[in-house]
Design an enzyme around this catalytic site. Structure first.
Site, PDB file in Angstrom:
ATOM      1  N   TYR A  23     -23.966 -50.051  -1.587  1.00 46.79           N
ATOM      2  CA  TYR A  23     -22.536 -49.804  -1.756  1.00 46.79           C
ATOM      3  C   TYR A  23     -22.117 -48.442  -1.212  1.00 46.79           C
ATOM      4  O   TYR A  23     -20.981 -48.268  -0.791  1.00 46.79           O
ATOM      5  CB  TYR A  23     -22.168 -49.854  -3.246  1.00 46.79           C
ATOM      6  N   LYS A  80     -36.603 -56.258  -4.526  1.00 45.84           N
ATOM      7  CA  LYS A  80     -37.165 -57.061  -3.434  1.00 45.84           C
ATOM      8  C   LYS A  80     -38.272 -56.213  -2.813  1.00 45.84           C
ATOM      9  O   LYS A  80     -38.222 -55.843  -1.628  1.00 45.84           O
ATOM     10  CB  LYS A  80     -36.084 -57.408  -2.404  1.00 45.84           C
ATOM     11  N   ASP A 113     -34.808 -62.875  -5.912  1.00 44.90           N
ATOM     12  CA  ASP A 113     -34.471 -64.279  -5.598  1.00 44.90           C
ATOM     13  C   ASP A 113     -34.968 -65.227  -6.695  1.00 44.90           C
ATOM     14  O   ASP A 113     -34.226 -66.070  -7.197  1.00 44.90           O
ATOM     15  CB  ASP A 113     -34.979 -64.686  -4.206  1.00 44.90           C
ATOM     16  N   ASP A 126     -24.835 -56.876  -9.186  1.00 47.28           N
ATOM     17  CA  ASP A 126     -23.517 -57.498  -9.001  1.00 47.28           C
ATOM     18  C   ASP A 126     -23.671 -59.014  -8.951  1.00 47.28           C
ATOM     19  O   ASP A 126     -22.980 -59.752  -9.654  1.00 47.28           O
ATOM     20  CB  ASP A 126     -22.903 -56.974  -7.693  1.00 47.28           C
ATOM     21  N   ASP A 166     -22.700 -62.113 -12.078  1.00 46.78           N
ATOM     22  CA  ASP A 166     -21.757 -63.239 -11.913  1.00 46.78           C
ATOM     23  C   ASP A 166     -22.486 -64.559 -12.148  1.00 46.78           C
ATOM     24  O   ASP A 166     -21.947 -65.481 -12.765  1.00 46.78           O
ATOM     25  CB  ASP A 166     -21.150 -63.260 -10.498  1.00 46.78           C
TER      26      ASP A 166
END
Ligand code: NAD
Ligand code: IPM
Ligand code: MN
Length: 356
Positions: free
Chosen positions: A141, A186, A219, A243, A247
């Site tokens: 970001y 990751k 993942d 983020d 959701d």
């Protein structure tokens, strides 16, 4: 306990003003019941601020935020500015950066009144209680950006100190919960992921030997969050994965309109309390936005930002009572409006029902 607070309200765009208005009504009812005084100033952020001030967050608003006890934010974002050079979302990012709110707490719990509404099976959802701790002021970001059509890049940078401080927030939270932290990265692909993993492991081993720590890839965590969410207690992860995973986690309670959050910086600095959802332009202005996420964010403000867990508890109990009484909007299979839900919660809070 303090009993007088300066709050900056930043309703923002889309459904933001509707849900912040709802939270303010509940906060006022709680303030009256507990005899505290709330001094609320309202300012623009996002598209609303671009239209009025030419900037998605003005320097004056940032100064007011820094001088406040806490900020309650609705949402930013408006299709009118999609593809434009000035973006409403930049206002929220500047606000987070200038207040230094590096740790975003996003609790996700099964809600008894909604278990059968979730698209997932009852046995998967029932009893879920996860806290996602999202790093909020670093990573992709905030790295250097090159914006072009032939070539574009977003640099993702983390320093060790940035990982250490958010890891501590996660471990401290786990100490008050089930004492388990899952650090998500990751590391199989990304350099930041390998560093993240080593640093979290070091903090865990040196400072939190009583907390069980495991590491998982982002993942497969996305899959486990839906197939077996009860394996998680506290999840700590970077800005971008946090983020997306939060959701995704909204399907556990059954709506984006249920997830609250607290964005916290160094102790003593004002936090930003904000629902996880966005400005929902598809339903804005219709009076049907679910206000619970913002009302619960106001409860988080009283608990984490203002040192008043008693008021937070009363608001949370008012929300549970209203939900049990089927005050549910369309996103949850009901027909109640934002206003009807707000009134129900306020009445419970004002009556002091179930106050801790
Ligand atoms: P969104 O969260 O706004 O909406 C996703 C879906 O969930 C929509 O169908 C919406 O109607 C529904 N929804 C969200 N909140 C709801 C609520 N309280 N009650 C009932 N239904 C609700 O995400 P999006 O559509 O991807 O993004 C829309 C805009 O919001 C974009 O401009 C985005 O940048 C912005 N956004 C802002 C924030 C924030 O300010 N914190 C967060 C996410 C997205
Ligand atoms: C959120 C939002 C924001 C984010 C956007 C609006 C900048 O999606 O708070 O989750 O990506 O952090
Ligand atoms: Mn988001």
């Amino acid at each position: 306990m303090a009993n007088s607070f300066d709050i900056l309200l930043l309703p923002g765009d889309g459904i933001g003003p509707e849900v912040v208005g709802a939270a303010k009504t509940v906060m006022d009812a709680a303030a009256k019941h507990f005899g505290v005084s709330l001094d609320c100033e309202e300012r623009k952020v996002g598209a609303a601020a671009i239209r009025e001030e030419g900037n998605p967050v003005s320097d004056e608003t940032l100064e007011r935020a820094k001088a406040s006890d806490a900020v309650l934010l609705g949402a930013v974002g408006d299709p009118e500015f999609d593809g434009g050079e000035i973006r409403p979302e930049a206002g929220l990012l500047s606000l987070r950066k200038s207040l230094g709110t590096f740790a975003n707490l996003r609790p996700v719990a099964a809600i008894p009144a909604l278990i059968d509404w979730s698209p997932l099976k009852r046995e998967i959802v029932s009893g879920v209680d996860v806290l996602i701790v999202r790093e909020l002021t670093g990573g992709a970001y905030f790295g250097e950006k090159v914006e072009g059509f032939e070539y574009a890049s977003d640099q993702s940078v983390y320093t060790k100190d940035e990982v250490v401080r958010v890891a501590r927030v996660a471990f401290d939270a786990a100490r008050r919960r089930k004492k388990r932290v899952t650090s998500v990265d990751k590391a199989n692909v990304m350099a930041t992921g390998r560093m993240w993993r080593k640093v979290v492991a070091e903090v865990g081993a040196e400072e939190y030997p009583d907390i069980e720590l495991d590491h998982a890839l982002a993942d497969s965590t996305a899959m486990h969050l839906i197939t077996n969410p009860k394996r998680f207690d506290v999840i700590v992860t970077d800005n971008l994965f946090g983020d997306m995973l939060s959701d995704e986690a909204a399907v556990l309670p059954g709506s984006m309109g249920m997830l609250a959050s607290a964005s916290l910086g160094e102790p003593g600095s004002p936090g930003i309390f904000e629902p996880v959802h966005g400005s929902a332009p598809d339903i804005a202005g219709k009076g049907i936005a679910n206000p619970y996420a913002t009302i619960l964010s106001a409860a988080m403000m009283f608990r984490h930002g203002l040192g008043r867990p008693d008021i937070a508890g009363a608001i949370e109990q008012g929300v549970s009572a209203a939900m049990e009484a089927k005050f549910l909007g369309r996103d949850l299979g009901g027909e109640k409006t934002t206003q009807e839900i707000t009134k129900a919660v306020s009445q419970w809070v004002a009556a002091g029902e179930g106050v801790a």
